[in-house]
Design a protein around this motif. Structure first.
Motif, PDB file in Angstrom:
ATOM      1  N   MET A 114     -53.706  38.984 -16.923  1.00 30.77           N
ATOM      2  CA  MET A 114     -52.506  38.494 -16.245  1.00 30.77           C
ATOM      3  C   MET A 114     -51.509  37.904 -17.246  1.00 30.77           C
ATOM      4  O   MET A 114     -50.308  38.181 -17.169  1.00 30.77           O
ATOM      5  N   SER A 115     -51.993  37.111 -18.191  1.00 38.42           N
ATOM      6  CA  SER A 115     -51.102  36.495 -19.184  1.00 38.42           C
ATOM      7  C   SER A 115     -50.393  37.550 -20.025  1.00 38.42           C
ATOM      8  O   SER A 115     -49.193  37.424 -20.311  1.00 38.42           O
ATOM      9  N   ALA A 116     -51.116  38.585 -20.415  1.00 39.81           N
ATOM     10  CA  ALA A 116     -50.495  39.666 -21.199  1.00 39.81           C
ATOM     11  C   ALA A 116     -49.408  40.354 -20.389  1.00 39.81           C
ATOM     12  O   ALA A 116     -48.324  40.645 -20.906  1.00 39.81           O
ATOM     13  N   TRP A 117     -49.677  40.618 -19.119  1.00 38.85           N
ATOM     14  CA  TRP A 117     -48.674  41.258 -18.266  1.00 38.85           C
ATOM     15  C   TRP A 117     -47.494  40.330 -17.993  1.00 38.85           C
ATOM     16  O   TRP A 117     -46.345  40.761 -17.947  1.00 38.85           O
ATOM     17  N   ILE A 118     -47.757  39.054 -17.799  1.00 41.98           N
ATOM     18  CA  ILE A 118     -46.683  38.078 -17.580  1.00 41.98           C
ATOM     19  C   ILE A 118     -45.761  38.050 -18.800  1.00 41.98           C
ATOM     20  O   ILE A 118     -44.537  37.952 -18.666  1.00 41.98           O
ATOM     21  N   ALA A 119     -46.318  38.154 -19.986  1.00 37.55           N
ATOM     22  CA  ALA A 119     -45.534  38.135 -21.224  1.00 37.55           C
ATOM     23  C   ALA A 119     -44.853  39.469 -21.509  1.00 37.55           C
ATOM     24  O   ALA A 119     -43.889  39.519 -22.272  1.00 37.55           O
ATOM     25  N   ASP A 120     -45.320  40.548 -20.912  1.00 36.32           N
ATOM     26  CA  ASP A 120     -44.783  41.889 -21.156  1.00 36.32           C
ATOM     27  C   ASP A 120     -43.415  42.031 -20.477  1.00 36.32           C
ATOM     28  O   ASP A 120     -43.312  41.897 -19.257  1.00 36.32           O
ATOM     29  N   PRO A 121     -42.366  42.339 -21.235  1.00 34.09           N
ATOM     30  CA  PRO A 121     -41.039  42.465 -20.625  1.00 34.09           C
ATOM     31  C   PRO A 121     -40.931  43.648 -19.655  1.00 34.09           C
ATOM     32  O   PRO A 121     -39.991  43.695 -18.863  1.00 34.09           O
ATOM     33  N   ASP A 122     -41.869  44.571 -19.700  1.00 31.69           N
ATOM     34  CA  ASP A 122     -41.815  45.741 -18.828  1.00 31.69           C
ATOM     35  C   ASP A 122     -42.696  45.630 -17.590  1.00 31.69           C
ATOM     36  O   ASP A 122     -42.867  46.615 -16.880  1.00 31.69           O
ATOM     37  N   VAL A 123     -43.260  44.468 -17.333  1.00 30.54           N
ATOM     38  CA  VAL A 123     -44.000  44.249 -16.087  1.00 30.54           C
ATOM     39  C   VAL A 123     -43.251  43.185 -15.303  1.00 30.54           C
ATOM     40  O   VAL A 123     -43.159  42.041 -15.729  1.00 30.54           O
ATOM     41  N   GLN A 124     -42.703  43.597 -14.152  1.00 29.37           N
ATOM     42  CA  GLN A 124     -41.925  42.680 -13.321  1.00 29.37           C
ATOM     43  C   GLN A 124     -42.733  42.105 -12.169  1.00 29.37           C
ATOM     44  O   GLN A 124     -42.391  41.054 -11.629  1.00 29.37           O
ATOM     45  N   VAL A 125     -43.794  42.824 -11.765  1.00 29.34           N
ATOM     46  CA  VAL A 125     -44.617  42.407 -10.634  1.00 29.34           C
ATOM     47  C   VAL A 125     -46.063  42.737 -10.960  1.00 29.34           C
ATOM     48  O   VAL A 125     -46.356  43.769 -11.575  1.00 29.34           O
ATOM     49  N   ILE A 126     -46.975  41.858 -10.537  1.00 30.81           N
ATOM     50  CA  ILE A 126     -48.411  42.103 -10.635  1.00 30.81           C
ATOM     51  C   ILE A 126     -48.989  41.950  -9.235  1.00 30.81           C
ATOM     52  O   ILE A 126     -48.720  40.953  -8.554  1.00 30.81           O
ATOM     53  N   ILE A 127     -49.781  42.936  -8.833  1.00 32.89           N
ATOM     54  CA  ILE A 127     -50.516  42.827  -7.569  1.00 32.89           C
ATOM     55  C   ILE A 127     -51.983  42.985  -7.908  1.00 32.89           C
ATOM     56  O   ILE A 127     -52.387  43.987  -8.502  1.00 32.89           O
ATOM     57  N   SER A 128     -52.773  41.987  -7.541  1.00 35.28           N
ATOM     58  CA  SER A 128     -54.216  42.090  -7.762  1.00 35.28           C
ATOM     59  C   SER A 128     -54.921  42.253  -6.427  1.00 35.28           C
ATOM     60  O   SER A 128     -54.411  41.855  -5.380  1.00 35.28           O
ATOM     61  N   THR A 129     -56.100  42.846  -6.495  1.00 36.97           N
ATOM     62  CA  THR A 129     -56.942  43.018  -5.315  1.00 36.97           C
ATOM     63  C   THR A 129     -58.355  42.610  -5.675  1.00 36.97           C
ATOM     64  O   THR A 129     -58.904  43.028  -6.682  1.00 36.97           O
ATOM     65  N   GLY A 130     -58.911  41.735  -4.856  1.00 25.20           N
ATOM     66  CA  GLY A 130     -60.282  41.276  -5.064  1.00 25.20           C
ATOM     67  C   GLY A 130     -60.358  39.847  -5.563  1.00 25.20           C
ATOM     68  O   GLY A 130     -59.403  39.307  -6.114  1.00 25.20           O
TER      69      GLY A 130
END
Length: 175
Positions: free
Chosen positions: A62-78
Motif C-alpha cells: 500500500m505504501s509503495a502504491w500511495i507513493a507511486d504517482p501513477d496510482v490514484q486509487v487502491i481497492i483491496s479485497t479481503g
C-alpha cells in the motif's frame, strides 16, 4: 462546488490488492471482479497483486502504491473480518491522511440487505493518503460487487454530482 461539475468521464489509474492466505490468480474471483469492473467502466488497471494477509506486507505494498504517482486509487479485497488473520484495517488505517468516515457505514448499510445483522462483522474502511483514494472491502465477490456498484463506481466518476473523489486525487504523470 465547481470541482464537482465535470462533464466528461476521466479514467483513473487503479490498483487492486487481494489479501489472502489461500487464493492465487486462478481462484481470486474477488480481485478479478474488481479488475474487470473498473476496466469495463473505463478506468485503467495500474496493477493487480495477491499477497498474504500480513500487516507488514499490506503496509509495504500500500505504501509503495500511495507513493507511486501513477496510482490514484487502491481497492483491496479481503482481511476485513474478525479472525486473527484479518489485518487489513489495522494495517491500512494508520496510512490515511484522512479517513473516509462514511464509507464503512454506507457499505454496511448496503450489505445489510444481503447479509442481515452479519454485516456488523465487516470492518470495511476507506481513506485518502497522498492524494490516493483507498477502499478496503471484504473478500467475497458479492461484497466487492456491493462496494463497487453501490459506492465506489459513482465516487470515481468525475460526472457524479453533487460531488465525487476525482477532484481530490493526485494527477497521474503524463505518458
Amino acid at each position: 462546488m465547481g470541482h464537482c461539475r465535470e462533464s466528461e468521464f476521466k479514467p483513473l489509474k487503479i490498483a487492486v490488492l487481494t489479501l489472502s492466505d489461500t487464493r492465487d490468480e486462478t481462484t481470486d474471483t474477488s480481485g478479478t471482479f474488481l479488475a474487470d469492473a473498473l476496466t469495463e467502466t473505463g478506468h485503467i488497471l495500474a496493477e493487480k497483486r495477491i499477497i498474504k494477509d500480513d500487516k507488514y506486507q499490506i503496509r509495504a505494498v500500500m505504501s509503495a502504491w500511495i507513493a507511486d504517482p501513477d496510482v490514484q486509487v487502491i481497492i483491496s479485497t479481503g482481511g476485513t473480518g474478525f479472525s486473527g488473520r484479518d489485518n487489513t484495517p489495522d494495517a491500512v488505517a494508520p496510512l490515511f491522511d484522512k479517513p473516509i468516515e462514511g464509507f464503512g457505514e454506507l457499505f454496511r448499510h448496503l450489505s445489510f440487505v444481503e447479509l442481515g445483522t452479519s454485516t456488523v462483522q465487516s470492518r470495511a474502511i476507506g481513506g485518502v493518503a497522498n492524494g490516493t483514494a483507498i477502499f478496503c472491502l471484504p473478500g467475497s465477490t458479492g461484497a466487492c460487487r456491493t462496494g463497487w456498484n453501490g459506492i465506489i463506481k459513482q465516487q470515481l466518476d468525475a460526472r457524479h454530482r453533487p460531488c465525487n473523489f476525482v477532484a481530490h486525487l493526485k494527477a497521474p504523470t503524463q505518458e
